[in-house]
Write a protein that holds these residues in place. Structure first.
Motif, PDB file in Angstrom:
ATOM      1  N   ALA A 113      -2.833   6.863  -4.572  1.00 18.80           N
ATOM      2  CA  ALA A 113      -1.765   7.799  -4.208  1.00 18.80           C
ATOM      3  C   ALA A 113      -2.240   9.242  -4.366  1.00 18.80           C
ATOM      4  O   ALA A 113      -1.935  10.110  -3.532  1.00 18.80           O
ATOM      5  N   ARG A 114      -3.011   9.499  -5.415  1.00 17.78           N
ATOM      6  CA  ARG A 114      -3.557  10.839  -5.633  1.00 17.78           C
ATOM      7  C   ARG A 114      -4.592  11.179  -4.564  1.00 17.78           C
ATOM      8  O   ARG A 114      -4.647  12.320  -4.074  1.00 17.78           O
ATOM      9  N   LEU A 115      -5.428  10.219  -4.193  1.00 14.71           N
ATOM     10  CA  LEU A 115      -6.418  10.463  -3.137  1.00 14.71           C
ATOM     11  C   LEU A 115      -5.747  10.876  -1.827  1.00 14.71           C
ATOM     12  O   LEU A 115      -6.243  11.733  -1.110  1.00 14.71           O
ATOM     13  N   ASP A 124      -2.818   3.671   2.536  1.00 12.01           N
ATOM     14  CA  ASP A 124      -1.404   3.314   2.686  1.00 12.01           C
ATOM     15  C   ASP A 124      -0.616   3.880   1.506  1.00 12.01           C
ATOM     16  O   ASP A 124      -0.649   3.323   0.403  1.00 12.01           O
ATOM     17  N   ALA A 125       0.108   4.956   1.736  1.00 14.41           N
ATOM     18  CA  ALA A 125       0.831   5.639   0.659  1.00 14.41           C
ATOM     19  C   ALA A 125       1.925   4.757   0.066  1.00 14.41           C
ATOM     20  O   ALA A 125       2.132   4.738  -1.155  1.00 14.41           O
ATOM     21  N   GLU A 126       2.631   4.032   0.916  1.00 13.73           N
ATOM     22  CA  GLU A 126       3.717   3.186   0.428  1.00 13.73           C
ATOM     23  C   GLU A 126       3.185   2.087  -0.492  1.00 13.73           C
ATOM     24  O   GLU A 126       3.739   1.825  -1.557  1.00 13.73           O
ATOM     25  N   ALA A 130       3.908   1.756  -4.559  1.00 15.76           N
ATOM     26  CA  ALA A 130       4.509   0.510  -5.048  1.00 15.76           C
ATOM     27  C   ALA A 130       3.621  -0.131  -6.113  1.00 15.76           C
ATOM     28  O   ALA A 130       4.112  -0.634  -7.141  1.00 15.76           O
ATOM     29  N   THR A 131       2.321  -0.110  -5.885  1.00 18.71           N
ATOM     30  CA  THR A 131       1.367  -0.648  -6.856  1.00 18.71           C
ATOM     31  C   THR A 131       1.404   0.162  -8.145  1.00 18.71           C
ATOM     32  O   THR A 131       1.352  -0.394  -9.251  1.00 18.71           O
ATOM     33  N   ALA A 132       1.520   1.481  -8.005  1.00 19.85           N
ATOM     34  CA  ALA A 132       1.581   2.358  -9.176  1.00 19.85           C
ATOM     35  C   ALA A 132       2.810   2.069 -10.026  1.00 19.85           C
ATOM     36  O   ALA A 132       2.736   2.000 -11.263  1.00 19.85           O
ATOM     37  N   GLY A 172       2.385  11.983  -6.363  1.00 23.93           N
ATOM     38  CA  GLY A 172       3.798  11.804  -6.102  1.00 23.93           C
ATOM     39  C   GLY A 172       4.422  10.670  -6.895  1.00 23.93           C
ATOM     40  O   GLY A 172       5.501  10.186  -6.564  1.00 23.93           O
ATOM     41  N   VAL A 173       3.749  10.224  -7.955  1.00 30.85           N
ATOM     42  CA  VAL A 173       4.236   9.131  -8.797  1.00 30.85           C
ATOM     43  C   VAL A 173       4.692   9.712 -10.134  1.00 30.85           C
ATOM     44  O   VAL A 173       3.876  10.206 -10.914  1.00 30.85           O
TER      45      VAL A 173
END
Length: 206
Positions: A113-115, A124-126, A130-132, A172-173
Motif C-alpha cells: 500500500a505504501r509502494l 492492487d491498492a484494494e 485488505a491484506t494490511a 493510507g492504512v
C-alpha cells in the motif's frame, strides 16, 4: 571504519531500514552506503556483483556478503547480538514465523500500500489495504498483554515487523484501531539506539 559492516541501503526502503535499525539497536559498528535507486545504480555491474538480484539491502562483513533483509537480521543476530534470537526452540520458531509474516502478509499489505502511494507502484491498492487490515488485526490480537512479539524482550521479529507497520499510514492504512500494535511500535521506539525511517507525506493518514 575498516572493521565496520557495510550496509547497502536506500533511505525510504523499509527492508533496508530494518537492517539499519537492528545494527543501531545492537550497537554493531557499521557504515551505510546509500544506493541511488532513482539513477539505476542497483542495476549496474558494480552493485550486481554485491547483490545479483539488484535489490537493497545487502551487507558486506569482511569477505562475507549477505542479501535479503530477514537473512541479514538472522546473520547479524547470530554473530553479533544473540540476545535478539532466542535459544529456546519454541521461541526461535515463533521468531521465524514473524520473519515469514514480514516477507508475506506485511510485504503484500502495508508495504505494498505504501509502494502504491509513495512510489506509484502498479499494484492492487484494494488488495493491499485488505491484506494490511487483516494483518494488523492479527497482530493486535496477539499483542494483547504483551510488550513484544516473542517472549518478554525484543527480538529480530519485532525489528522485521516494525518498519512497514510503523509506516502503514503512508499507504493510507490507519493504525487508529490497533492500540496493541501502536504500543509495540512505541516500545521499539523507546529502545536505546532506535533509528527512525524518514516519513513521506504521500497518502498519510492518522
Amino acid at each position: 571504519m575498516s572493521n565496520a559492516i557495510r550496509i547497502y541501503s536506500f533511505p525510504l526502503s523499509g527492508h533496508a531500514h530494518r537492517v539499519e535499525l537492528f545494527a543501531s539497536l545492537a550497537g554493531i559498528v557499521h557504515e551505510i552506503i546509500n544506493v541511488k535507486l532513482a539513477e539505476g545504480e542497483h542495476k549496474q555491474p558494480a552493485y550486481l556483483m554485491i547483490n545479483p538480484d539488484g535489490q537493497v539491502p545487502a551487507i558486506k562483513d569482511g569477505d562475507t556478503v549477505i542479501t535479503d533483509s530477514n537473512a541479514i537480521l538472522v546473520y547479524l543476530a547470530r554473530k553479533y547480538a544473540p540476545s535478539y534470537l532466542p535459544e529456546n526452540p519454541v521461541q526461535e520458531a515463533e521468531v521465524q514465523k514473524y520473519l515469514t509474516m514480514a516477507a508475506g502478509e506485511l510485504a503484500y499489505g502495508p508495504a505494498a500500500a505504501r509502494l502504491i502511494n509513495v512510489f506509484n507502484a502498479p499494484l492492487d491498492a484494494e488488495f493491499a489495504k485488505a491484506t494490511a487490515v487483516k494483518l494488523l488485526a492479527k497482530l493486535n490480537t496477539h499483542l494483547e498483554n504483551k510488550n513484544f512479539l516473542v517472549g518478554d524482550k525484543p527480538s529480530i521479529a519485532d525489528v522485521a515487523i516494525y518498519s512497514y507497520t510503523a509506516h502503514a499510514p503512508e499507504g493510507g492504512v490507519s493504525l487508529e484501531f490497533y492500540p496493541n500494535v501502536k504500543r509495540l511500535l512505541s516500545n521499539i521506539e523507546g529502545l536505546a539506539g532506535f533509528k527512525p525511517m524518514p516519513v513521506t507525506n504521500a497518502g498519510l493518514v492518522a
